[in-house]
Design a protein around this motif. Structure first.
Motif, PDB file in Angstrom:
ATOM      1  N   ARG A 293     -23.349  18.355  45.684  1.00  0.00           N
ATOM      2  CA  ARG A 293     -22.353  18.995  46.637  1.00  0.00           C
ATOM      3  C   ARG A 293     -20.948  18.206  46.517  1.00  0.00           C
ATOM      4  NH1 ARG A 293     -25.608  18.758  52.199  1.00  0.00           N
ATOM      5  NH2 ARG A 293     -23.605  19.693  53.083  1.00  0.00           N
ATOM      6  N   PRO A 294     -19.909  18.847  46.842  1.00  0.00           N
ATOM      7  CA  PRO A 294     -18.696  18.279  46.928  1.00  0.00           C
ATOM      8  C   PRO A 294     -18.541  17.112  47.777  1.00  0.00           C
ATOM      9  CG  PRO A 294     -18.498  20.257  47.802  1.00  0.00           C
ATOM     10  CD  PRO A 294     -19.779  20.334  47.144  1.00  0.00           C
ATOM     11  N   ARG A 295     -18.067  16.094  47.361  1.00  0.00           N
ATOM     12  CA  ARG A 295     -17.716  14.770  48.274  1.00  0.00           C
ATOM     13  C   ARG A 295     -16.287  14.924  48.773  1.00  0.00           C
ATOM     14  NH1 ARG A 295     -19.098  10.537  51.518  1.00  0.00           N
ATOM     15  NH2 ARG A 295     -17.527   8.921  51.137  1.00  0.00           N
ATOM     16  N   LEU A 296     -15.398  15.636  48.076  1.00  0.00           N
ATOM     17  CA  LEU A 296     -14.167  16.052  48.388  1.00  0.00           C
ATOM     18  C   LEU A 296     -13.504  17.346  48.186  1.00  0.00           C
ATOM     19  CD1 LEU A 296     -11.093  14.815  49.065  1.00  0.00           C
ATOM     20  CD2 LEU A 296     -11.012  14.285  46.694  1.00  0.00           C
ATOM     21  N   ILE A 297     -13.047  17.950  49.145  1.00  0.00           N
ATOM     22  CA  ILE A 297     -12.231  19.168  49.351  1.00  0.00           C
ATOM     23  C   ILE A 297     -10.987  19.092  49.190  1.00  0.00           C
ATOM     24  CG2 ILE A 297     -12.037  21.426  50.208  1.00  0.00           C
ATOM     25  CD1 ILE A 297     -14.822  21.212  51.404  1.00  0.00           C
ATOM     26  N   LEU A 298     -10.151  19.362  48.036  1.00  0.00           N
ATOM     27  CA  LEU A 298      -8.659  19.036  48.173  1.00  0.00           C
ATOM     28  C   LEU A 298      -8.095  20.295  47.772  1.00  0.00           C
ATOM     29  CD1 LEU A 298      -6.142  17.090  48.026  1.00  0.00           C
ATOM     30  CD2 LEU A 298      -6.778  16.473  45.709  1.00  0.00           C
ATOM     31  N   THR A 299      -7.139  20.782  48.605  1.00  0.00           N
ATOM     32  CA  THR A 299      -6.524  22.079  47.994  1.00  0.00           C
ATOM     33  C   THR A 299      -5.383  22.501  49.032  1.00  0.00           C
ATOM     34  OG1 THR A 299      -7.354  24.557  48.262  1.00  0.00           O
ATOM     35  CG2 THR A 299      -7.838  23.527  50.326  1.00  0.00           C
ATOM     36  N   SER A 300      -4.772  23.377  48.717  1.00  0.00           N
ATOM     37  CA  SER A 300      -3.525  23.765  49.222  1.00  0.00           C
ATOM     38  C   SER A 300      -3.532  25.333  49.573  1.00  0.00           C
ATOM     39  CB  SER A 300      -2.431  23.778  48.365  1.00  0.00           C
ATOM     40  OG  SER A 300      -0.950  24.289  49.056  1.00  0.00           O
ATOM     41  N   PRO A 301      -3.883  25.601  50.616  1.00  0.00           N
ATOM     42  CA  PRO A 301      -4.450  26.922  51.087  1.00  0.00           C
ATOM     43  C   PRO A 301      -3.247  27.906  51.141  1.00  0.00           C
ATOM     44  CG  PRO A 301      -5.277  25.612  52.710  1.00  0.00           C
ATOM     45  CD  PRO A 301      -4.156  24.563  51.925  1.00  0.00           C
ATOM     46  N   PRO A 302      -3.542  29.284  50.582  1.00  0.00           N
ATOM     47  CA  PRO A 302      -2.098  30.128  50.939  1.00  0.00           C
ATOM     48  C   PRO A 302      -1.681  30.221  52.296  1.00  0.00           C
ATOM     49  CG  PRO A 302      -4.331  31.422  51.015  1.00  0.00           C
ATOM     50  CD  PRO A 302      -4.657  30.173  50.642  1.00  0.00           C
TER      51      PRO A 302
END
Length: 466
Positions: A293-302
């Protein structure tokens, strides 16, 4: 050193990747120590003030060369600033080598490329098939000799062929002169009929897509297709040789970049899924056998109503065979933040409660259609955040980058609204950073009401431990 002093300091060497590849047991690299120290100081200041900390990621991380890693092999629009994922992926408080980072709106793979370099497993999701292809190519090491040999073989076959296969490219005769279209069709046929390894096949498709872009009649300075002013004169002077030369030069350049893709031991990158809200189902459906499972979610949403990814990728989608002209509208309907709604959708102004609902109501008093567009956007992001947070490992971190919008003359604090959605599902804010924007593409005057965005805000939130 204070947080403000650290942010002002320059650090031109700490992001050197040669230093990142330390041997196991050698301890954290200099950039990891520096990033972790900076994160700690900024977090302490945020805990004390509860206010966003002003930073310059360009200054905090240092300059990154244009040709660094595989980032710039294709001009995919609205890419996240590379310094942002490079900083966070080297913070020991957020991710350690072997952890999994998920970017549910991965675009062309900036976060995934940085994850490989940091020794972190990467998982990318995106609704745009060309973005997924590009992310896979940019994160897959490729032997330069194998790549260039395949490039030469495809080019020779294309030149020797009498006829090509023209895929269903939207308005193909509008964007390509006759000689260019025929040459591209011969290259496409040579690629699809060749017996190639998957990674070589994908590399050649990206090369073809970029060749089509460079040889088209569109103005390449504008992300969405717009004909160049001198299109007729330009098209009249084109020959098939222009395509051969461009394809060869681009292919060799891309091959050299892919040969340098980091290959940390036991680190994998997967690009799987087209809907962020389906991440738990994708993970349970087989991905759990390959990743934790991801430990980190890193994103630039639209952004709401501001991005036109499918339209800007329409020619590439056609020349790679990933979408026909009739399928573009369906891809557009799958976008979060899409600007065009069905007439029935324009009647739906329901949103998550609180300030979001109040802001949508204010916008609706001036423009109900624009209000519906943003109501749809926040409903979609609410669904996505709920799913993503449920998948995040307990104690894990959500980092997202967003800004503000001006809609029908009303200021919408999009970043704050997205944080409120994350708070609904139990996330706890631990840091907020604000960075000045130097420039951004795909933000139209209509979408912004003529008012530019001046800063992006990075929110860092933690999921409580079980």
């Amino acid at each position: 050193m204070t947080a403000a002093g650290l942010v002002r300091a320059t650090a031109p060497k700490w992001i050197d990747h040669s230093e990142a590849d330390a041997l196991p047991g050698a301890g954290p690299s200099a950039q990891t120590r520096r990033a972790s120290e900076a994160f700690g100081l900024l977090s302490e200041e945020y805990a004390r003030t509860s206010s966003a900390q002003d930073v310059s990621f360009r200054q905090l991380v240092g300059p990154i060369p244009v040709n660094d890693l595989s980032h710039s092999i294709h001009p995919y629009p609205a890419r996240v600033l590379r310094q942002i994922p490079r900083f966070f992926l080297h913070c020991e408080q957020l991710a350690k080598p072997g952890d999994v980072v998920l970017d549910p709106f991965c675009g062309s793979g900036t976060v995934l490329v940085e994850a490989r370099a940091a020794g972190v497993h990467g998982w990318g999701i995106d609704c745009n098939p060309f973005a997924r292809l590009l992310s896979e190519v940019k994160t897959t090491p490729l032997d330069a000799t194998v790549a260039t040999r395949s490039l030469s073989e495809i080019l020779s076959r294309a030149k020797a062929s009498r006829a090509g296969i023209t895929p269903d490219v939207v308005n193909v005769d509008l964007w390509f002169s006759g000689p260019v279209k025929r040459a591209l069709a011969r290259l496409y046929r040579a690629i699809v009929e060749a017996d190639l390894r998957t990674e070589v096949h994908q590399y050649l498709l990206v090369t073809l897509a970029l060749t089509a872009d460079r040889c088209s009649l569109r103005d390449t300075r504008i992300p969405v297709p717009v004909r160049r002013k001198d299109w007729k004169q330009h098209g009249d002077g084109q020959t098939t040789s222009d395509v051969w030369v461009t394809f060869d030069a681009l292919g060799r350049s891309i091959a050299s970049r892919l040969a340098a893709v980091p290959q940390p031991a036991l680190v994998s990158t997967v690009v799987e899924g087209d809907d962020a809200s389906q991440a738990p189902a994708i993970f349970a459906g087989g991905l759990s056998n390959r990743l934790q499972r991801p430990r980190l979610i890193l994103t630039s949403p639209p952004y709401g109503a501001a991005q036109k990814y499918i339209r800007s990728s329409s020619l590439a989608l056609g020349w790679t065979g990933l979408a026909t002209s009739s399928e573009l509208a369906g891809l557009e309907r799958g976008l979060i933040g899409r600007e065009h709604l069905h007439k029935d959708e324009c009647l739906d102004l329901t949103t998550p409660p609180g300030q979001i609902a109040r802001d949508i109501s204010r916008v609706a008093s001036d423009d109900e259609v624009r209000a519906a567009v943003y109501a749809n956007y926040f409903r979609s992001m609410d669904t996505a955040f709920k799913s993503l947070i449920s998948l995040l490992e307990p104690g894990g971190i959500l980092v997202f980058i967003a800004g503000t919008n001006v809609v029908a003359g009303e200021l919408i604090e999009t970043h704050a609204h997205l944080e409120s959605l994350a708070l609904r599902y139990g996330m706890v804010p631990i840091l907020q950073l604000r960075d000045t924007i130097r420039g951004r593409v795909l933000l139209t005057k209509r979408a912004l009401g003529g008012v530019p965005l001046h800063a992006e805000t990075v929110h860092v939130l933690r999921k409580p431990a079980a």
